[in-house]
Structure formats: structure tokens, C-alpha cells
Design an enzyme around this catalytic site. Structure first.
Site, mmCIF file in Angstrom:
data_model
loop_
_atom_site.group_PDB
_atom_site.id
_atom_site.type_symbol
_atom_site.label_atom_id
_atom_site.label_comp_id
_atom_site.label_asym_id
_atom_site.label_seq_id
_atom_site.Cartn_x
_atom_site.Cartn_y
_atom_site.Cartn_z
ATOM 1 N N LYS A 9 39.773 34.084 41.653
ATOM 2 C CA LYS A 9 41.032 34.402 41.961
ATOM 3 C C LYS A 9 41.263 34.732 43.371
ATOM 4 C CE LYS A 9 42.808 38.181 41.891
ATOM 5 N NZ LYS A 9 43.047 39.608 41.615
ATOM 6 N N ASP A 61 46.001 35.908 37.991
ATOM 7 C CA ASP A 61 45.779 37.605 37.984
ATOM 8 C C ASP A 61 46.269 38.332 36.693
ATOM 9 O OD1 ASP A 61 48.417 37.758 38.257
ATOM 10 O OD2 ASP A 61 48.420 39.255 39.860
#
Ligand code: SF4
Length: 209
Positions: free
Chosen positions: A117, A135
């Protein structure tokens, strides 16, 4: 409503959606994203101005006294772990990349404290590569909007979003979905009365059945 129509609606709702972490260069963003794990961007932004004044670049973070570095970020959760990762990451950037944050995915995720991420956020923000960073907000609202199955993990969610969204909208889609999750479709108290997606919402369908 198809995925592009959802994004168009989100553009109307959040025209200013974008990265809320404060940074001046890719290395500073890498530090900020490490600090932002399981913390709020606002909390990170409170410490980074003084932090980046004290430690100007990768060399300075590498040479930092760990205890002093910890003290500089101690208002943020998991600060000991994060301070150690930042110092380690800075050392790796100096040793492997002459003090400059690399701009390719494989080199980024090889750095301490940088996962998939975070690498996607950095690539998208600093190097203008189209990426969808998933996320907790993006994962949650993708489920509520029916863009993924309930059982899909983060990686599967990312793959499904990439399959449904044209590549030239990936980075923008990340910001729009994140803002929707952060400011409207929140985890505990979503503002459903303001939401334009009640007709397609998976949660609403569950309530009706
Ligand atoms: Fe989220 Fe409520 Fe909208 Fe569903 S109706 S997507 S839970 S804000």
C-alpha cells in the site's frame, strides 16, 4: 450505477480529494507513510514539520540517535517500531540508492517499513504512476459499494478495482474512495442520509432483506 458513474459522483462530492500528508520530496513521503500506519494523517502532520526540520534527508535520518528520533514521533501510535523502521529505511536508501528514494515498486517494497500500500501511495503521489492503494477506508467502502466481495482481502480488492476502473483513473479513484470512507461512509457512523449510493449499498440491501 457502474464504477465510472460512482467515481463521477465522488468527484462531485470530493473535488479536492488528494494526499493529506505533508511532504516536500519522495523520501519525506516515505517517512510520513510509515508514521501514518494505524494513525491519522492529521496526527502525522502535527509532528512532521519539526521532524523534517531536524532531519533534512535520508543521511540525517540514518545518522539519527534512535532515542531522539523516538522522542520526536512519540505522539504517534507504535512510535518505537516506526522510528526504528524509519532509521533502517533511511540506511537502506543511503546504501542502495545513494540517498534518493527509488521510483520502482520492487525497490520500494524491499525497504523496511514499506509495504504494497505504501509503495503504491509513493508511486502514485511522487512518480505519477497510476496505482490504487487500498487502505482500510478503500477496502471498507469498496465492499459497501459492491465493488468487491465480502470475503475479498486487500490484494483481491485492489485487483478488482483495477479491473473495473480505467487505468487513467486509478490514482484518482484511490483518493476519491479514501475521502468517501474518511469523511462520509465512515466505519462506525456512516452519514447515509447524505449518501448518493443508498440504492446500490450492500449494507442497505442487507438491512432490507
Ligand atoms: Fe456508506 Fe451509508 Fe452510503 Fe451505504 S448508504 S455506502 S453505508 S454512507
Amino acid at each position: 450505477m457502474n464504477t465510472e458513474a460512482i467515481l463521477d459522483k465522488l468527484e462531485e462530492l470530493f473535488p479536492d480529494a488528494g494526499c493529506e500528508l505533508m511532504y516536500k520530496d519522495p523520501f519525506q513521503l516515505a517517512v510520513a507513510v510509515i508514521l501514518a500506519a494505524q494513525a491519522t494523517d492529521a496526527g502525522v502532520n502535527k509532528v512532521t514539520p519539526a521532524l523534517f526540520e531536524k532531519y533534512e534527508d535520508a543521511q540525517a535520518f540514518r545518522d539519527a540517535d534512535l532515542k531522539e528520533l523516538e522522542d520526536s514521533v512519540k505522539s504517534i501510535g507504535l512510535y518505537r517500531n516506526k522510528a526504528a523502521n524509519i532509521k533502517k529505511m533511511a540506511t537502506e536508501v543511503c546504501e542502495r540508492h545513494q540517498g534518493k528514494l527509488p521510483s520502482d515498486y520492487d525497490s520500494l517494497i524491499a525497504l523496511s517499513g514499506i509495504g504494497r500500500k505504501s509503495a503504491n501511495v509513493i508511486l502514485s503521489e511522487c512518480f505519477k504512476v497510476q496505482r490504487i492503494a487500498v487502505d482500510t477506508h478503500v477496502q471498507r467502502v469498496s465492499g459497501r459499494l459492491g465493488l468487491r466481495e465480502e470475503s475479498d482481502d486487500v490484494l483481491k480488492c485492489e485487483e478488482k478495482l483495477m479491473a473495473q476502473i480505467p487505468e487513467n483513473r486509478w490514482s484518482r479513484a484511490h483518493h476519491l474512495l479514501l475521502f468517501f470512507g474518511r469523511y462520509l461512509c465512515t466505519a462506525k457512523r456512516p452519514q447515509c442520509e447524505r449518501c448518493p449510493f443508498t440504492d446500490i449499498c450492500v449494507e442497505k440491501k442487507k438491512e432490507k432483506s
